[in-house]
Scaffold this active site. Structure first.
Site, PDB file in Angstrom:
ATOM      1  N   ASP A  58       0.863  -1.173   0.000  1.00 17.73           N
ATOM      2  CA  ASP A  58       0.000   0.000   0.000  1.00 17.73           C
ATOM      3  C   ASP A  58       0.911   1.239   0.000  1.00 17.73           C
ATOM      4  O   ASP A  58       2.139   1.121   0.085  1.00 17.73           O
ATOM      5  CB  ASP A  58      -0.979  -0.024   1.183  1.00 17.73           C
TER       6      ASP A  58
HETATM    7  C1  BGC Z   1      -5.084   3.223   0.183  1.00 22.82           C
HETATM    8  C2  BGC Z   1      -5.294   2.198  -0.896  1.00 22.82           C
HETATM    9  C3  BGC Z   1      -5.129   2.808  -2.258  1.00 22.82           C
HETATM   10  C4  BGC Z   1      -3.774   3.464  -2.335  1.00 22.82           C
HETATM   11  C5  BGC Z   1      -3.443   4.071  -3.690  1.00 22.82           C
HETATM   12  C6  BGC Z   1      -3.846   4.058  -0.027  1.00 22.82           C
HETATM   13  O1  BGC Z   1      -3.810   5.153   0.822  1.00 22.82           O
HETATM   14  O2  BGC Z   1      -5.034   2.575   1.434  1.00 22.82           O
HETATM   15  O3  BGC Z   1      -6.552   1.614  -0.750  1.00 22.82           O
HETATM   16  O4  BGC Z   1      -5.305   1.853  -3.250  1.00 22.82           O
HETATM   17  O5  BGC Z   1      -3.703   4.486  -1.353  1.00 22.82           O
HETATM   18  O6  BGC Z   1      -4.169   5.204  -3.937  1.00 22.82           O
END
Ligand code: BGC
Length: 752
Positions: free
Chosen positions: A259
């Protein structure tokens, strides 16, 4: 260029392989994690980027692809990813809302539509579905979740994967799914986003694992690990769960991405310095490093020297690190091959980009979805709105709102495209509207600032509250009926939007109380991103609809339900608490030694300051609950036999349901199981299956279910590597009915 992953890997230097593990943002959105990303162009020219996410158009993706190909000795292509959480340009209702449809064909259709639109924008992988089961309405990301139940969430996960990927992710209009966030991200302590989950291993496998299992079985091409730690090991370093369970046990062969700065955050979790945490993440099976560039920074030295750090307990030889880099890089290249990008790096990137606005087909689907997600919770005969001349006071801060009803995580959506409830109701025959906002969404200026972090969606009316309420009350007095649209702002739910008190904000509660005093019939539509505690509102209202944030067709979809142009058929995918403090909450909670029959007696499991009632255990409105405009009569459940069942047997169970009203409707017949005597405490009731019966007035339909030993099994585990599925012979209770509370029991016995 060598078009097979193994050949490409063999031709690459270690640095080039490390570059493939680098996943960078296009830099067109808001940075949310730890540290800033390095300028993308420089990295592309150096051949040090594996993929890019958050690109805003096909043209800009194509330009990046050209640059990446020019910067790579082997012509290794990028792939492009995006957060497509509930639709792309056509924004559908929030995932928690869609899950309330219990309609897997509809969910699949919305995912397929989103995939087509995303592919038209040059996207190859979407960061969806989010399949984190959550039982805590305080957690803001409940909005993105399929709710509290593992069985429903598993069906949802599979439907989304089918819709996104189709039979072949490389086919036109298809994209790779990414199951997230692995795992137990929906169980943070105190409902606080990013906080760690402490839970029994059996609970992890029973509650949180099923949607990941179902998503993998449906063929999901990728997964994302969660920010949180599970039982003290952060998921970005959790080798037993990522390499061990997800890959080893489930046989997942796709790509695992971190993530957003999740690898970097291992340092803040306390697992050591950059080198130690990078080695652990790579070893755990996190193939790509999103945003933080810690792989890029630390892996060259690790590949040269290895690591031996007593403080963090991390030890790998240089050869072991090189092997881990090869493993991760091969997975990235295989993923690109599966996407068709090794054969054609410009797949989905040619030609003009599509128009930004949702198509008529998209709108029709979004409208149907908004109606199918709105849960009718109470109706004292005021809905559907009567036909013929009718004056309605349309009040509440969300009655004419676009900016919030689009819902959180709608990155490619355009709030200007949202149709409001006012627009949805206007022009319905005989209906005259008198509009007044009546209240602001929230009253605290600092909270307004926080809610507007992604741009202003909350624009407080500067008038004094008394004046706003007086205007709404005056409108109510002139009307035959009042419709109030209240709830939460877009960023009131979603990432990093945990709430201490999941209820209707105070100014809106005061508005509802004032409207109730007018004595006019009061319809309340709650447009929110999470289950809210609505006891006071339910008491005051003659009809109550949980409409969630409904996307681009939020208004017309809800208006269809209010007017009866569509029949309400949604069922809660997560219970609504009886009080904001009653969380986490689930129909499936295990019984205690002092079960609460819903009547006050000291020394029982329950809440001293919550009035008596079944809500003591399963909320004000339980999981699976929802009304229709007709009524359904459930017959007695029947089984082929009740006893003498053995390991190989299958038992057919059925129940007849009659539409006893004068309107058509869909009844969702739900089958729950309880196992009253077992080697461990079992959930009070666990959803096993359901059937949706579409019935004309007077029609009787039959829901049939097949029970076998597989359905009786449950996981036990003393650790992350130890999942085993067992069943305990003896008595079981099957519960059949319209929701998790009002079901009829059928006792059966199964022997070993
Ligand atoms: C979130 C994810 C997301 C990623 C990319 C993160 O802050 O937890 O769910 O896919 O950002 O945008």
């Amino acid at each position: 260029m060598t078009a097979d992953p193994e050949g490409l890997l063999a031709a690459m230097t270690v640095e080039e392989k490390i570059g493939q593990l680098n996943l960078l943002p296009a830099g067109e959105g808001m940075a949310t994690g730890a540290g800033d990303a390095t300028p993308l162009a420089e990295r592309l020219d150096a051949g040090l980027v594996g993929a890019v996410f958050g690109v805003k158009s096909r043209e800009s993706a194509r330009a990046m692809q050209e640059r990446a190909l020019a910067g790579s000795r082997h012509g290794a292509p990028l792939y492009f990813a995006e957060d497509v959480i509930h639709g792309h340009r056509t924004v559908f209702p929030l995932p928690i809302a869609l899950a309330c449809s219990w309609d897997m064909a509809l969910i699949e259709e919305t995912a397929a539509h989103a995939a087509r639109e995303a592919a038209e924008d040059g996207v190859h992988q979407v960061y969806a579905p989010m399949v984190d089961v959550s039982r805590d309405p305080r957690w803001g990301r409940v909005a993105e979740s399929p709710g509290e139940d593992p069985t429903l969430a598993a069906l949802y996960a599979a439907a989304c994967v089918r819709g996104l990927q189709g039979a072949d992710v490389a086919a036109e209009g298809r994209v790779a799914a990414c199951l997230k966030h692995f795992i137990a991200y929906g169980a943070p302590q105190s409902g606080r986003d990013y906080d760690n989950a402490s839970l029994g291993w059996a609970e992890l496998f029973e509650v949180h694992a099923p949607p990941f299992r179902a998503g993998v079985e449906a063929g999901a091409a990728s997964a994302m690990v969660a920010f949180n730690a599970v039982n003290r090991t952060p998921m970005h370093a959790h080798a037993p769960l990522v390499e061990g369970w997800l890959r080893g046990r489930l046989g997942f062969e796709g790509l695992v991405v971190s993530d957003y700065t999740g690898v970097r955050e291992l340092q803040a979790h306390g697992l050591g310095d950059r080198a130690a945490t990078v080695a652990r993440a790579l070893h755990a099976g996190v193939d790509m490093d999103m945003v933080g560039e810690d792989y890029l920074a630390a892996l060259p030295a690790l590949a040269r020297d290895g690591i031996d750090c007593a403080e963090s307990g991390v030890r790998f030889t240089a050869a072991e690190i090189v092997a881990l880099i090869d493993r991760a890089c091969l997975r990235v290249l295989r993923f690109k091959q599966r996407l068709g990008l090794l054969a054609d790096p410009f797949r989905s990137l040619r030609g003009e980009g599509p128009p930004r606005a949702p198509s008529a087909t998209g709108r029709a689907l979004a409208r149907r979805a908004a109606g199918a997600s709105a849960v009718l919770l109470k109706n004292d005969g005021v809905l559907p709105l009567r036909s013929g001349p009718l004056t309605a006071a349309l009040v509440g801060p969300l009655a004419d709102d676009r900016a919030n009803l689009i819902g959180t995580w709608s990155v490619a959506g355009d709030a200007a495209q949202v149709r409001t409830l006012r627009e949805g109701l206007e022009g319905r025959e005989g209906l005259t509207l008198i509009c007044a906002p009546g209240a602001n969404l929230v009253e605290e200026p600092w909270l307004v600032d926080r809610l507007n972090c992604h741009g202003p969606t909350v624009r407080p009316d500067p008038r004094p509250e008394a004046e706003m309420i007086a205007e709404a009350v005056a409108a109510a007095r002139l009307a035959d009926i009042v419709i109030a649209a209240v709830g939460e702002a877009k960023e009131h739910a979603g990432e990093a939007s945990s709430r201490l008190s999941p209820d209707l904000p105070a100014p809106q509660r005061r508005l509802i109380a004032a409207l109730a005093k007018t004595g006019r019939p009061l319809v309340v539509a709650v447009c929110a991103g999470r289950p809210l505690a609505l006891a006071e509102v339910a008491e005051a209202a003659d009809a109550l609809v949980m409409a969630w944030h409904g996307g681009v067709e939020a208004g017309p979809g809800l208006a269809d339900i209010l007017t009866g142009a569509a029949e309400p058929s949604a069922r809660l995918a997560a219970a609504l608490p009886a009080h904001p403090g009653q969380t986490p909450l689930s129909h499936a909670a295990e019984p205690t030694g002092r079960p609460n029959p819903g009547r006050f007696r000291k020394f029982l499991t329950g809440w001293l300051d919550l009035p008596d009632g079944p809500g003591q255990t399963d909320g004000l409105y339980p999981f699976g609950f929802g009304l229709a405009y007709t009524t359904f009569r459930h017959g007695a459940p029947q089984a082929d036999r009740r006893e003498g069942l053995g390991e190989e047997d299958r038992l057919a169970v059925r129940i007849d349901v009659t539409n006893a009203g004068d309107r058509p409707g869909v009844e969702t017949v739900q089958l729950y199981l309880s196992d009253p005597v077992a080697r461990s405490t079992r959930p009070a009731r666990a959803l096993k299956a359901f059937r949706r019966l579409s019935l004309a007035p007077g029609e009787t339909g039959r829901a049939t279910f097949e029970i076998d030993v597989e359905m009786l099994r449950y996981p036990l585990a003393d650790g992350p590597e130890d999942e085993r599925r067992v069943w305990d012979p003896g008595a079981f209770t099957l519960w059949l009915g319209p929701n998790s509370r009002d079901a009829q029991a059928l006792e059966i016995a199964w022997r070993a």
